[in-house]
Design a protein around this motif. Structure first.
Motif, PDB file in Angstrom:
ATOM      1  N   ASP A   1     -38.752 -80.232  -9.770  1.00  0.00           N
ATOM      2  CA  ASP A   1     -37.819 -79.726  -8.510  1.00  0.00           C
ATOM      3  C   ASP A   1     -38.268 -78.391  -8.726  1.00  0.00           C
ATOM      4  O   ASP A   1     -37.822 -77.654  -9.528  1.00  0.00           O
ATOM      5  CB  ASP A   1     -36.375 -80.023  -8.819  1.00  0.00           C
ATOM      6  N   ARG A   2     -38.822 -77.660  -7.456  1.00  0.00           N
ATOM      7  CA  ARG A   2     -39.018 -76.157  -7.351  1.00  0.00           C
ATOM      8  C   ARG A   2     -37.698 -75.321  -7.587  1.00  0.00           C
ATOM      9  O   ARG A   2     -37.756 -74.448  -8.170  1.00  0.00           O
ATOM     10  CB  ARG A   2     -39.506 -75.831  -6.299  1.00  0.00           C
ATOM     11  N   ALA A   3     -36.428 -75.862  -6.979  1.00  0.00           N
ATOM     12  CA  ALA A   3     -35.406 -74.856  -7.068  1.00  0.00           C
ATOM     13  C   ALA A   3     -34.931 -74.955  -8.641  1.00  0.00           C
ATOM     14  O   ALA A   3     -34.366 -73.807  -9.110  1.00  0.00           O
ATOM     15  CB  ALA A   3     -34.145 -75.529  -6.429  1.00  0.00           C
ATOM     16  N   SER A   4     -34.967 -75.933  -9.333  1.00  0.00           N
ATOM     17  CA  SER A   4     -34.464 -76.150 -10.739  1.00  0.00           C
ATOM     18  C   SER A   4     -35.469 -75.351 -11.591  1.00  0.00           C
ATOM     19  O   SER A   4     -34.739 -74.702 -12.359  1.00  0.00           O
ATOM     20  CB  SER A   4     -34.443 -77.649 -10.873  1.00  0.00           C
ATOM     21  N   PHE A   5     -36.784 -75.269 -11.156  1.00  0.00           N
ATOM     22  CA  PHE A   5     -37.609 -74.755 -12.147  1.00  0.00           C
ATOM     23  C   PHE A   5     -37.696 -73.126 -11.926  1.00  0.00           C
ATOM     24  O   PHE A   5     -37.468 -72.566 -12.776  1.00  0.00           O
ATOM     25  CB  PHE A   5     -38.839 -75.276 -11.991  1.00  0.00           C
ATOM     26  N   THR A   6     -37.310 -72.914 -10.609  1.00  0.00           N
ATOM     27  CA  THR A   6     -37.252 -71.491 -10.297  1.00  0.00           C
ATOM     28  C   THR A   6     -35.838 -70.902 -10.690  1.00  0.00           C
ATOM     29  O   THR A   6     -35.859 -69.553 -11.662  1.00  0.00           O
ATOM     30  CB  THR A   6     -37.125 -71.383  -8.806  1.00  0.00           C
ATOM     31  N   ALA A   7     -34.776 -71.471 -11.150  1.00  0.00           N
ATOM     32  CA  ALA A   7     -33.414 -71.396 -11.351  1.00  0.00           C
ATOM     33  C   ALA A   7     -33.722 -71.048 -12.969  1.00  0.00           C
ATOM     34  O   ALA A   7     -33.177 -69.979 -13.573  1.00  0.00           O
ATOM     35  CB  ALA A   7     -32.326 -71.943 -11.191  1.00  0.00           C
ATOM     36  N   PHE A   8     -34.406 -71.930 -13.677  1.00  0.00           N
ATOM     37  CA  PHE A   8     -34.688 -71.949 -14.916  1.00  0.00           C
ATOM     38  C   PHE A   8     -35.434 -70.772 -15.603  1.00  0.00           C
ATOM     39  O   PHE A   8     -35.127 -69.919 -16.230  1.00  0.00           O
ATOM     40  CB  PHE A   8     -35.453 -73.000 -15.388  1.00  0.00           C
TER      41      PHE A   8
END
Length: 261
Positions: free
Chosen positions: A56-63
């Motif tokens: 998930d792009r949003a999850s990886f970005t937040a990480f």
């Protein structure tokens, strides 16, 4: 002090790598889709732990925004095994989504941050399975072959930018991925700490690719030149022709349930 973000770090190679880096003074950020396991690992190591879905792009970005790493270790991966005709479409999609697209996504997002500043390192945990096709391992072979090729092409693309991109190719390693299987004849499996040590050394001295154990490096490089008859003879000698077809399903049940959840 170097900050290292590691995906799939709640257990196995990822956790061992986090432990080894913490012991050397690095700041480590653990990411895992299993948030409870990540929190437990973080508490054990005194490291920041965050939920992470690598697909998930949003999850990886937040990480990555929270971790702000100098080094990203793309370690998260799954390994379905068995006859290719028995593997479900859902398993195939999940394997490629986590093992391939997760690595691609993490690499791209990390490079977006690292290239402008002219420094950083992306370490992708591939596998010897990426260069040594094995019966019963077709999905995993395909996914790790993609990681090996993607990593090398990306490394060449950013060459001389100050950013390093590397692949680590472990052989059989004692993690949940090999539950219910046996070791190749006459060989012992890696301990996760051995793979972790290779990652630590690679971060300290960047190289394009390392094999774990190192003694298999020459065999891997020369193996592509062997005729098919010799490859088949070697596979039979070490039991590789049946290793992932003749296994204990009950011993893999917990792992299979978790990766399909």
């Amino acid at each position: 002090m170097t900050t290292v973000a590691i995906t799939g770090a709640a257990r196995g190679i990822g956790l061992a790598t986090a432990r080894a880096l913490r012991a050397r003074g690095a700041t480590v950020v653990i990411g895992d889709v299993d948030a409870a396991a990540a929190e437990a690992a973080g508490a054990e190591l005194g490291a920041k732990a965050l939920p992470l879905d690598v697909t998930d792009r949003a999850s990886f970005t937040a990480f990555l925004d929270a971790a702000a790493p100098d080094v990203l270790v793309n370690n998260a991966g799954i390994m379905p095994i068995g006859p290719v005709t028995a593997e479900s479409d859902a398993d195939a999609r999940r394997c490629l989504d986590v093992n391939v697209h997760g690595v691609m996504l993490g690499t791209k997002l990390a490079l977006d941050r690292m290239l402008p500043r002219g420094r950083g390192h992306v370490v992708n945990i591939a596998s010897l399975a990426g260069v040594l096709p094995t019966p019963g391992l077709a999905l995993y072979n395909a996914s790790k072959a993609a990681v090996v090729a993607f990593t090398e092409a990306t490394r060449l693309e950013v060459l001389d930018s100050g950013v390093h991109v590397s692949a680590v190719l472990p052989s059989f390693t004692n993690t949940e991925l090999v539950a219910g299987t046996r070791s190749p004849k006459g060989q012992r499996n890696n301990d996760p700490a051995e793979v972790a040590a290779a990652v630590v050394a690679l971060i300290a001295r960047p190289r394009p690719q390392v094999v774990v154990p190192a003694k298999l490096t020459a065999q891997v490089r020369l193996g592509a030149l062997f005729p098919d008859r010799l490859k088949r003879a070697v596979a039979r000698r070490y039991g590789l022709d049946t290793l992932f077809l003749d296994y204990d399903p009950s011993a893999r049940q917990a792992y299979n349930t978790r990766i399909r959840d």
